[in-house]
Motif scaffolding. Structure first.
Motif, PDB file in Angstrom:
ATOM      1  N   ASP A   1      -4.703  -3.414 -12.666  1.00 29.75           N
ATOM      2  CA  ASP A   1      -3.904  -3.815 -11.496  1.00 29.75           C
ATOM      3  C   ASP A   1      -2.506  -4.291 -11.877  1.00 29.75           C
ATOM      4  O   ASP A   1      -1.628  -4.375 -11.022  1.00 29.75           O
TER       5      ASP A   1
ATOM      6  N   GLN B   1      -0.646  -2.943 -14.449  1.00 28.44           N
ATOM      7  CA  GLN B   1       0.142  -1.903 -15.111  1.00 28.44           C
ATOM      8  C   GLN B   1       1.136  -1.283 -14.142  1.00 28.44           C
ATOM      9  O   GLN B   1       0.881  -1.179 -12.948  1.00 28.44           O
TER      10      GLN B   1
ATOM     11  N   ALA C   1       3.461   1.659 -12.392  1.00 30.08           N
ATOM     12  CA  ALA C   1       3.142   2.994 -11.893  1.00 30.08           C
ATOM     13  C   ALA C   1       3.690   4.051 -12.844  1.00 30.08           C
ATOM     14  O   ALA C   1       4.780   3.906 -13.389  1.00 30.08           O
ATOM     15  N   THR C   2       2.924   5.105 -13.010  1.00 31.93           N
ATOM     16  CA  THR C   2       3.373   6.231 -13.823  1.00 31.93           C
ATOM     17  C   THR C   2       3.994   7.278 -12.910  1.00 31.93           C
ATOM     18  O   THR C   2       3.890   7.197 -11.677  1.00 31.93           O
ATOM     19  N   ARG C   3       4.600   8.273 -13.496  1.00 35.51           N
ATOM     20  CA  ARG C   3       5.151   9.372 -12.702  1.00 35.51           C
ATOM     21  C   ARG C   3       4.041  10.072 -11.924  1.00 35.51           C
ATOM     22  O   ARG C   3       4.246  10.497 -10.800  1.00 35.51           O
ATOM     23  N   GLY C   4       2.877  10.179 -12.556  1.00 35.87           N
ATOM     24  CA  GLY C   4       1.734  10.785 -11.870  1.00 35.87           C
ATOM     25  C   GLY C   4       1.323   9.990 -10.643  1.00 35.87           C
ATOM     26  O   GLY C   4       0.987  10.567  -9.603  1.00 35.87           O
ATOM     27  N   ASP C   5       1.366   8.659 -10.765  1.00 37.55           N
ATOM     28  CA  ASP C   5       1.046   7.797  -9.622  1.00 37.55           C
ATOM     29  C   ASP C   5       2.039   8.022  -8.482  1.00 37.55           C
ATOM     30  O   ASP C   5       1.649   8.118  -7.313  1.00 37.55           O
ATOM     31  N   VAL C   6       3.314   8.102  -8.825  1.00 39.69           N
ATOM     32  CA  VAL C   6       4.349   8.305  -7.813  1.00 39.69           C
ATOM     33  C   VAL C   6       4.185   9.674  -7.158  1.00 39.69           C
ATOM     34  O   VAL C   6       4.283   9.805  -5.926  1.00 39.69           O
ATOM     35  N   GLU C   7       3.915  10.693  -7.930  1.00 41.14           N
ATOM     36  CA  GLU C   7       3.707  12.037  -7.371  1.00 41.14           C
ATOM     37  C   GLU C   7       2.488  12.066  -6.454  1.00 41.14           C
ATOM     38  O   GLU C   7       2.502  12.698  -5.397  1.00 41.14           O
ATOM     39  N   ASP C   8       1.425  11.378  -6.857  1.00 39.74           N
ATOM     40  CA  ASP C   8       0.229  11.299  -6.022  1.00 39.74           C
ATOM     41  C   ASP C   8       0.559  10.630  -4.686  1.00 39.74           C
ATOM     42  O   ASP C   8       0.118  11.090  -3.619  1.00 39.74           O
ATOM     43  N   LEU C   9       1.343   9.567  -4.733  1.00 45.16           N
ATOM     44  CA  LEU C   9       1.769   8.888  -3.499  1.00 45.16           C
ATOM     45  C   LEU C   9       2.599   9.825  -2.616  1.00 45.16           C
ATOM     46  O   LEU C   9       2.414   9.856  -1.388  1.00 45.16           O
TER      47      LEU C   9
ATOM     48  N   ARG D   1       0.291  12.262  -0.902  1.00 44.24           N
ATOM     49  CA  ARG D   1      -0.458  11.608   0.170  1.00 44.24           C
ATOM     50  C   ARG D   1       0.421  11.344   1.389  1.00 44.24           C
ATOM     51  O   ARG D   1      -0.008  11.536   2.526  1.00 44.24           O
TER      52      ARG D   1
END
Length: 193
Positions: free
Chosen positions: A159, A161, A163-171, A174
């Motif tokens: 909780d 850590q 955000a990674t680029r992958g996290d941002v792309e996933d957002l 969505r």
């Protein structure tokens, strides 16, 4: 002049054996001091290393101040270090024996009792390592441990850590899907013309 530079004043075998013996002694001393001695060089550590090199110089070179004698000592030192490094890379048991194992200093946001004291690690050094590795405090740390090479590795709680680029792309994906669904719902609710 050239004779003085090239004439080794003690037998080469003795020079090699002296170098190996001093290398082994310093390796044992650093192993006894532990991981903390390698964790971070402060001013005092640097003074000790500089003085140590001066103290053992005569043990390595003996009564020899020739250029060739220095070359023999340097080549021996580099060769022995390379051989030991390769040996440790291939033999995990030898690596554990000579380098030791990692020591956990933080577990689930709490200091492991006695760990800092046994490693002679100051809380400020731990806090610095946490900040360098993108944490703000001890409570954000899942685990921190001092590796045999003296490096302090910090793993933040999931909780905490960034955000990674992958996290941002996933957002983004969505949000795009939500926008598409909202547009479809809005289109379904429009009265027919």
């Amino acid at each position: 002049m050239w004779h003085d530079l090239m004439a080794v004043q003690i037998p080469i075998v003795e020079k090699v054996l002296r170098t190996i013996a001093v290398y082994a002694l310093i390796l044992v001393l650093f192993r006894l001091v532990g991981k903390r001695g390698l964790a971070g060089m402060n001013t005092f550590d640097m003074v000790v290393v500089l003085l140590l090199s001066n103290v053992v110089q005569n043990a390595v070179i003996g009564n020899d101040d020739s250029l060739l004698g220095g070359v023999v000592g340097a080549v021996t030192l580099i060769a022995v270090n390379s051989a030991v490094t390769r040996w440790l890379a291939r033999d995990p048991k030898a690596a554990r024996l000579l380098e030791g194992t990692a020591t956990t200093v933080v577990e689930d946001g709490r200091l492991v009792p006695g760990a800092l004291r046994s490693l002679a690690l100051r809380p400020s050094e731990l806090e610095h390592a946490i900040r360098i590795q993108h944490g703000d405090g001890l409570g954000e740390v899942a685990r921190a441990r001092l590796e045999p090479d003296g490096q302090l590795l910090v793993a933040l709680k999931p909780d905490e850590q960034g955000a990674t680029r992958g996290d941002v792309e996933d957002l983004r994906r969505r949000l795009a899907e939500i926008e598409r669904l909202l547009t479809a719902i809005a289109a379904d609710r429009r009265p027919p013309r």
